[in-house]
Each structure stands twice: as C-alpha cells, then as structure tokens.
Design an enzyme around this catalytic site. Structure first.
Site, PDB file in Angstrom:
ATOM      1  N   GLY A  48       8.929  23.121  -9.312  1.00 31.60           N
ATOM      2  CA  GLY A  48       9.008  22.097  -8.255  1.00 31.60           C
ATOM      3  C   GLY A  48       7.762  21.228  -8.214  1.00 31.60           C
ATOM      4  N   LEU A 100       8.146  26.705  -5.984  1.00 29.28           N
ATOM      5  CA  LEU A 100       8.452  25.656  -5.003  1.00 29.28           C
ATOM      6  C   LEU A 100       9.755  24.933  -5.343  1.00 29.28           C
ATOM      7  N   LYS A 147      17.894  30.543   0.864  1.00 28.84           N
ATOM      8  CA  LYS A 147      16.468  30.843   1.049  1.00 28.84           C
ATOM      9  C   LYS A 147      16.269  32.234   1.651  1.00 28.84           C
ATOM     10  N   GLN A 196       7.265  16.942  -3.315  1.00 25.69           N
ATOM     11  CA  GLN A 196       6.165  16.645  -2.384  1.00 25.69           C
ATOM     12  C   GLN A 196       5.069  17.707  -2.475  1.00 25.69           C
ATOM     13  N   ASP A 197       5.433  18.963  -2.239  1.00 27.16           N
ATOM     14  CA  ASP A 197       4.425  20.033  -2.193  1.00 27.16           C
ATOM     15  C   ASP A 197       3.818  20.280  -3.568  1.00 27.16           C
ATOM     16  N   THR A 242       7.232  18.333  -9.383  1.00 23.93           N
ATOM     17  CA  THR A 242       7.478  16.900  -9.164  1.00 23.93           C
ATOM     18  C   THR A 242       7.784  16.593  -7.695  1.00 23.93           C
ATOM     19  N   THR A 264      11.102  29.386   4.336  1.00 28.25           N
ATOM     20  CA  THR A 264      11.271  28.261   5.248  1.00 28.25           C
ATOM     21  C   THR A 264      11.641  28.665   6.678  1.00 28.25           C
ATOM     22  N   TYR A 299      25.630  25.162  -5.966  1.00 28.16           N
ATOM     23  CA  TYR A 299      24.441  24.747  -6.721  1.00 28.16           C
ATOM     24  C   TYR A 299      23.173  25.145  -5.938  1.00 28.16           C
ATOM     25  N   ASP A 345      14.493  24.743 -16.131  1.00 27.50           N
ATOM     26  CA  ASP A 345      15.322  24.605 -14.942  1.00 27.50           C
ATOM     27  C   ASP A 345      15.462  25.981 -14.300  1.00 27.50           C
ATOM     28  N   LEU A 346      15.487  25.998 -12.991  1.00 27.27           N
ATOM     29  CA  LEU A 346      15.613  27.292 -12.291  1.00 27.27           C
ATOM     30  C   LEU A 346      16.989  27.922 -12.494  1.00 27.27           C
ATOM     31  N   TYR A 388      21.756  26.182   2.550  1.00 25.68           N
ATOM     32  CA  TYR A 388      20.351  26.183   2.124  1.00 25.68           C
ATOM     33  C   TYR A 388      19.620  27.366   2.762  1.00 25.68           C
TER      34      TYR A 388
HETATM   35  P1  NAP Z   1      11.080  18.561  -2.696  1.00 28.66           P
HETATM   36  O1  NAP Z   1      10.171  17.403  -2.536  1.00 28.66           O
HETATM   37  O2  NAP Z   1      12.541  18.394  -2.499  1.00 28.66           O
HETATM   38  O3  NAP Z   1      10.832  19.149  -4.179  1.00 28.66           O
HETATM   39  C1  NAP Z   1      11.716  20.076  -4.751  1.00 28.66           C
HETATM   40  C2  NAP Z   1      11.300  20.310  -6.188  1.00 28.66           C
HETATM   41  O4  NAP Z   1      12.221  21.241  -6.788  1.00 28.66           O
HETATM   42  C3  NAP Z   1      11.316  19.047  -7.061  1.00 28.66           C
HETATM   43  O5  NAP Z   1      10.249  19.103  -7.967  1.00 28.66           O
HETATM   44  C4  NAP Z   1      12.632  19.185  -7.793  1.00 28.66           C
HETATM   45  O6  NAP Z   1      12.687  18.493  -9.016  1.00 28.66           O
HETATM   46  C5  NAP Z   1      12.642  20.688  -8.032  1.00 28.66           C
HETATM   47  N1  NAP Z   1      13.962  21.194  -8.405  1.00 28.66           N
HETATM   48  C6  NAP Z   1      15.155  20.923  -7.829  1.00 28.66           C
HETATM   49  N2  NAP Z   1      16.145  21.538  -8.478  1.00 28.66           N
HETATM   50  C7  NAP Z   1      15.562  22.219  -9.499  1.00 28.66           C
HETATM   51  C8  NAP Z   1      16.061  23.027 -10.553  1.00 28.66           C
HETATM   52  N3  NAP Z   1      17.353  23.254 -10.691  1.00 28.66           N
HETATM   53  N4  NAP Z   1      15.181  23.567 -11.413  1.00 28.66           N
HETATM   54  C9  NAP Z   1      13.852  23.322 -11.309  1.00 28.66           C
HETATM   55  N5  NAP Z   1      13.320  22.553 -10.336  1.00 28.66           N
HETATM   56  C10 NAP Z   1      14.166  22.009  -9.457  1.00 28.66           C
HETATM   57  O7  NAP Z   1      10.636  19.763  -1.760  1.00 28.66           O
HETATM   58  P2  NAP Z   1       9.242  20.010  -1.014  1.00 28.66           P
HETATM   59  O8  NAP Z   1       9.308  19.365   0.322  1.00 28.66           O
HETATM   60  O9  NAP Z   1       8.126  19.706  -1.935  1.00 28.66           O
HETATM   61  O10 NAP Z   1       9.319  21.568  -0.747  1.00 28.66           O
HETATM   62  C11 NAP Z   1       8.835  22.510  -1.719  1.00 28.66           C
HETATM   63  C12 NAP Z   1       9.509  23.851  -1.496  1.00 28.66           C
HETATM   64  O11 NAP Z   1       9.228  24.302  -0.179  1.00 28.66           O
HETATM   65  C13 NAP Z   1      11.036  23.827  -1.591  1.00 28.66           C
HETATM   66  O12 NAP Z   1      11.419  25.083  -2.142  1.00 28.66           O
HETATM   67  C14 NAP Z   1      11.506  23.730  -0.164  1.00 28.66           C
HETATM   68  O13 NAP Z   1      12.793  24.291  -0.028  1.00 28.66           O
HETATM   69  C15 NAP Z   1      10.439  24.556   0.532  1.00 28.66           C
HETATM   70  N6  NAP Z   1      10.145  24.185   1.941  1.00 28.66           N
HETATM   71  C16 NAP Z   1       9.854  22.895   2.240  1.00 28.66           C
HETATM   72  C17 NAP Z   1       9.521  22.579   3.551  1.00 28.66           C
HETATM   73  C18 NAP Z   1       9.194  21.162   3.941  1.00 28.66           C
HETATM   74  O14 NAP Z   1       9.212  20.872   5.158  1.00 28.66           O
HETATM   75  N7  NAP Z   1       8.835  20.276   3.011  1.00 28.66           N
HETATM   76  C19 NAP Z   1       9.461  23.584   4.537  1.00 28.66           C
HETATM   77  C20 NAP Z   1       9.735  24.888   4.157  1.00 28.66           C
HETATM   78  C21 NAP Z   1      10.056  25.195   2.839  1.00 28.66           C
HETATM   79  P3  NAP Z   1      13.131  16.921  -9.076  1.00 28.66           P
HETATM   80  O15 NAP Z   1      11.904  16.148  -8.675  1.00 28.66           O
HETATM   81  O16 NAP Z   1      13.520  16.752 -10.490  1.00 28.66           O
HETATM   82  O17 NAP Z   1      14.250  16.753  -8.098  1.00 28.66           O
HETATM   83  N1  GDD Z   2      17.738  14.077   6.772  1.00 29.14           N
HETATM   84  C1  GDD Z   2      18.152  13.557   7.943  1.00 29.14           C
HETATM   85  N2  GDD Z   2      18.689  12.301   7.955  1.00 29.14           N
HETATM   86  N3  GDD Z   2      17.989  14.285   9.067  1.00 29.14           N
HETATM   87  C2  GDD Z   2      18.389  13.723  10.241  1.00 29.14           C
HETATM   88  C3  GDD Z   2      18.934  12.445  10.309  1.00 29.14           C
HETATM   89  C4  GDD Z   2      19.113  11.698   9.112  1.00 29.14           C
HETATM   90  O1  GDD Z   2      19.603  10.581   9.099  1.00 29.14           O
HETATM   91  N4  GDD Z   2      19.191  12.173  11.615  1.00 29.14           N
HETATM   92  C5  GDD Z   2      18.824  13.231  12.329  1.00 29.14           C
HETATM   93  N5  GDD Z   2      18.336  14.189  11.502  1.00 29.14           N
HETATM   94  C6  GDD Z   2      17.871  15.523  11.922  1.00 29.14           C
HETATM   95  C7  GDD Z   2      18.473  16.683  11.124  1.00 29.14           C
HETATM   96  O2  GDD Z   2      19.782  16.985  11.617  1.00 29.14           O
HETATM   97  C8  GDD Z   2      17.456  17.770  11.417  1.00 29.14           C
HETATM   98  O3  GDD Z   2      17.729  18.364  12.651  1.00 29.14           O
HETATM   99  C9  GDD Z   2      16.124  17.005  11.534  1.00 29.14           C
HETATM  100  O4  GDD Z   2      16.482  15.620  11.678  1.00 29.14           O
HETATM  101  C10 GDD Z   2      15.222  17.163  10.336  1.00 29.14           C
HETATM  102  O5  GDD Z   2      15.979  16.893   9.164  1.00 29.14           O
HETATM  103  P1  GDD Z   2      15.293  16.824   7.713  1.00 29.14           P
HETATM  104  O6  GDD Z   2      14.156  15.884   7.743  1.00 29.14           O
HETATM  105  O7  GDD Z   2      16.385  16.591   6.719  1.00 29.14           O
HETATM  106  O8  GDD Z   2      14.650  18.269   7.545  1.00 29.14           O
HETATM  107  P2  GDD Z   2      15.247  19.728   7.819  1.00 29.14           P
HETATM  108  O9  GDD Z   2      14.544  20.261   9.027  1.00 29.14           O
HETATM  109  O10 GDD Z   2      16.720  19.733   7.825  1.00 29.14           O
HETATM  110  O11 GDD Z   2      14.773  20.502   6.513  1.00 29.14           O
HETATM  111  C11 GDD Z   2      13.433  20.345   6.032  1.00 29.14           C
HETATM  112  O12 GDD Z   2      12.602  21.316   6.616  1.00 29.14           O
HETATM  113  C12 GDD Z   2      12.918  22.675   6.300  1.00 29.14           C
HETATM  114  C13 GDD Z   2      11.934  23.561   7.064  1.00 29.14           C
HETATM  115  O13 GDD Z   2      12.344  23.714   8.377  1.00 29.14           O
HETATM  116  C14 GDD Z   2      13.487  20.495   4.505  1.00 29.14           C
HETATM  117  O14 GDD Z   2      12.250  20.141   3.973  1.00 29.14           O
HETATM  118  C15 GDD Z   2      13.801  21.912   4.087  1.00 29.14           C
HETATM  119  O15 GDD Z   2      13.651  22.051   2.678  1.00 29.14           O
HETATM  120  C16 GDD Z   2      12.816  22.857   4.796  1.00 29.14           C
HETATM  121  O16 GDD Z   2      13.077  24.188   4.453  1.00 29.14           O
END
Ligand code: NAP
Ligand code: GDD
Length: 354
Positions: free
Chosen positions: A10, A86, A161, A14-15, A12, A132, A101, A64-65, A157
């Site tokens: 992961g 990640l 997780k 954000q994290d 590429t 998460t 998927y 790929d994962l 999702y």
């Molecule tokens: P992100 O921006 O969506 O990045 C996901 C990464 O996973 C990308 O590099 C993506 O590659 C890669 N990926 C997707 N499918 C894959 C596959 N089949 N094989 C290998 N790599 C694959 O997510 P993030 O926000 O950085 O979050 C990082 C991790 O923390 C994720 O596991 C997410 O579920 C978890 N998380 C995130 C948050 C949050 O708020 N950001 C909170 C809690 C947990 P591509 O660039 O090619 O798509």
């Molecule tokens: N994406 C999105 N788009 N969310 C919306 C929208 C919209 O147009 N309108 C309202 N929302 C609401 C979603 O229903 C959710 O309650 C909240 O905004 C946040 O949505 P996201 O930003 O898509 O994040 P998430 O909380 O569902 O998931 C993210 O955080 C998780 C940790 O709690 C992702 O980064 C997950 O990968 C991560 O695990």
C-alpha cells in the site's frame, strides 16, 4: 550499523507515502509493493523515486495482495526487518459493491503476508497490520472506543478488516510472531483519496471559491468521525513496531465532528459562510453570493451506505502513555492544510484551462 529494511504494502496510498518518507528519513531501506496499473498510480511517491541504477534506499516491486507467490518471493528476496501491511481496498462504500474483492485484499491479503512470514520462519520480523475503527461501528453505552471495546463491523470492509485483526492476533499467539494491530481512526491529509468525504469537500469548496459552479452531492451529513492527520498517525505505526512487546493500540484524537461540521469549518477558512435548510434528503447547503442565495450542496441518496457507522470517537490513552502519542495537528490545522493545498491545486487547474 546496517540500515534496517522495511516492506510497505500500500506504498502508493496516503499512509504508505507518508510512512515511506518517515522511514527514509530514519535511514531505512524502503521496499514497496505496487500494483500494475494501466495508468500511473505512483503520484504520491514519485518525489521519493530514484532510478535504482543510481544510489537509492527506495525500491518498488510489482505484486498484489491477491497473489501469494508475489508476496512470498518479495519477502524471501528482500528479507525485511519490518513489514507494514497497509494495502487494502480501503473504501467502505465501495466494499458494498465489491464485497468479495474487498475480502480477498483487505482480509485474506493479510493472511498471505503472515503465511509467507511463517513459511520463511521469519520470527524476528516485525509485522504491522492497518486495522481500523470500522471494527467498532456500534456504540454500546460508551462515549469512545478503546482496545477493549466490543467489535461490531457494519460493512464488508469492516468484516474483512476484522478477519485481518484476528488473524494477526492469532499468528502472534500461535507462532510467537511480533505482530501488532494499529486500530486507527480516520486520518486525512492533502494526499487523501478524492472519494473520501473530507477530500471530496476540500476539493469542491476550493474550486467553488475560484468560481466553479458545480454542486457538491453528499450522503449522510450527520455521521460523526474522529479525524486526525495521516502524518501524525504513520509515526505511531512506526512506534508500535519499536516497542519491546507486540501489542495492539488505538490511535485517535479523542474528539468527534459531523460531516456537516467539517464542511462549515472548511468553508470558514475560505470565507464561505455556509447556511443549511431542509432535512434528510431535502437538506441543502447554500451561500449568499451577489445578493442571491445559491445552493452549493445537495444530498444524494447514492452516497448513503446500505449500513452506516454513525459515530466514531477513539480513546487514545494507551497510545499516549506507551507510545508518547502527541499529535502535532489539531482538527482545524488539518482542515487548514487540506484547504491550502487544494486551493493551490484548483488554481493550477484553472491556469491550465486558460
Ligand atoms: P489508500 O490511500 O486507499 O491506499 C491503499 C493502498 O492499498 C494503495 O497503495 C493501493 O494501491 C493498495 N492496494 C489496493 N489494492 C491492493 C492489492 N490488491 N494489492 C496490493 N495493494 C493494493 O488507504 P490509506 O488511507 O493510505 O490507508 C492505509 C491502510 O490503513 C489501509 O489498509 C486502510 O484500510 C487502513 N486504514 C485507513 C484509515 C484512514 O482513515 N485513512 C483508518 C484506518 C485504517 P493503488 O494506489 O494501486 O490503488
Ligand atoms: N466517501 C463519502 N462520500 N462519504 C460520505 C459522503 C460522500 O459523498 N457523504 C457522507 N459521507 C459519510 C460516510 O457515510 C461516512 O459516514 C463518513 O462520511 C466518512 O466517510 P469516508 O470519508 O468515506 O470514510 P469512512 O469513515 O467510511 O472510512 C475511512 O475511515 C476508516 C476508519 O474509520 C476509510 O479510510 C477506511 O479505510 C478507514 O478504515
């Protein structure tokens, strides 16, 4: 001293991009797993890349994962000291459309990495799993969630997780692996994917500020999230693996805001005062412009999930005590950074059009 070697799946994302920067600063050799894509997917890490024919500590590998062999071979070849898993299909809404998927990547993908570590008898390798706050999902008489709170995922999702969370814990107990879960609450940044709600809002409002006439369509405006900054959170991912004992940690700010509050805060920074009218699907966000009321935000049921996590607020006390977690960003400084960077981007887009 030999450089430590890290593998980031992961990279590429954000994290992954912030973590790679952090580890390179700490003199690690950083290896990243990237997916083959027909268009470039390395925008967030291009600034780190140096042609490997020259001296570099940064290496990218296709894999790929969903592909056990690519993971096994990579771990076998690079012999990492630390693995940060990640990679994921990380969009909750999309997981309802692609549940199988999502399970393959965000659930079984984790098992594939752990199995490679087990087969290779890599007991000294440290493993971080990106768990998460979506594991929680239901408020059981508690104001905030900690490491002991009950899990109740609400999406494919979240379920994928949950599998990853438990398989990490099982491999720690069964095989003595140094394997940890970071249970991270939402974290954002200017590098956040544009379909996540915060970035969708900051991209829209900054374009609107520079004259665009688009309308922003959103789903649930009442959902509450505990939003921190990705830079603060990746530092905790690293610290979790630097502890003597492998344990799980909640990383969160301890504060929560509605989506509507995020919009208002972002608007304020752009001098756009946003008013609200109507309820539910009829709710509208509007501004006063040229002595007229202009609707700029509408609710569209397309963006509601079939099942919603309404409330997330984390309790980071364990991380504060054991990891010395002190985030540098506040809610407002996070929104401000996103707005500033997206304003710059919107201006660039506008210049290109002219
Ligand atoms: P992100 O921006 O969506 O990045 C996901 C990464 O996973 C990308 O590099 C993506 O590659 C890669 N990926 C997707 N499918 C894959 C596959 N089949 N094989 C290998 N790599 C694959 O997510 P993030 O926000 O950085 O979050 C990082 C991790 O923390 C994720 O596991 C997410 O579920 C978890 N998380 C995130 C948050 C949050 O708020 N950001 C909170 C809690 C947990 P591509 O660039 O090619 O798509
Ligand atoms: N994406 C999105 N788009 N969310 C919306 C929208 C919209 O147009 N309108 C309202 N929302 C609401 C979603 O229903 C959710 O309650 C909240 O905004 C946040 O949505 P996201 O930003 O898509 O994040 P998430 O909380 O569902 O998931 C993210 O955080 C998780 C940790 O709690 C992702 O980064 C997950 O990968 C991560 O695990």
């Amino acid at each position: 001293m030999k450089n430590k070697i890290a593998l980031i799946t992961g990279i590429t994302g954000q994290d992954g991009s912030y973590l790679a920067e952090l580890l390179l600063k700490k003199k690690y050799k950083v290896h990243g797993l990237i997916r083959k894509s027909s268009s470039f997917n390395t925008k967030r890490i291009d600034h780190l890349y140096i042609d490997p024919h020259n001296r570099t500590n940064f290496f990218l590998h296709y894999g790929d994962l969903t592909d056990s062999n690519s993971i096994y071979n990579l771990i076998h070849n690079i012999k990492p000291n630390e693995i940060y898993n990640l990679g994921a299909q990380s969009h909750v809404g999309v997981s309802f459309e692609n549940p199988e998927y999502t399970a393959e990547v965000s659930g079984i993908g984790t098992l594939r990495v752990l199995e490679a570590m087990r087969f290779l008898k890599m007991k000294n390798v440290k493993f971080y799993q990106a768990s998460t706050s979506e594991l929680f999902g239901e408020k059981y008489n508690e104001k905030s969630f900690n490491e002991q709170s009950k899990f109740h995922p609400k999406s494919p999702y979240g379920v994928a997780k949950l599998y990853s969370y438990w398989i990490t814990s099982v491999y720690r107990e069964a095989y003595g692996l140094f394997a940890c879960n970071g249970i991270l609450f939402n974290h954002e940044s200017p590098r956040r994917g544009e379909t996540f709600v915060t970035r969708k809002i900051t991209r829209f409002l900054t374009r609107r500020k520079l004259g665009s006439n688009e309308i922003l369509y959103l789903g649930n405006l009442n959902a509450k999230r505990d939003w921190g900054h990705a830079k603060d959170y990746v530092e905790m991912q690293w610290r979790i693996l630097q502890q003597k004992k492998s344990e799980d940690y909640v990383i969160a700010t301890g504060a929560t805001h509605t989506v509507r509050e995020f919009i208002v805060a972002a608007g304020k920074l752009l001098n756009l005062k946003i008013y609200w009218s109507g309820k539910g699907l009829k709710e509208r966000g509007y501004i006063h412009e040229d002595n007229r009321k202009k609707v700029i935000i509408k609710v569209d049921k397309k963006y509601f999930r079939p099942n919603e996590v309404d409330y997330l607020r984390g309790n980071p006390i364990k991380a504060q005590k054991k990891l010395n977690f002190k985030p540098k960003y506040s809610f407002l400084s996070l929104v401000k950074e996103m707005i500033n960077e997206d304003l710059f981007l919107a201006q660039e887009e506008l210049n290109k059009k002219r």
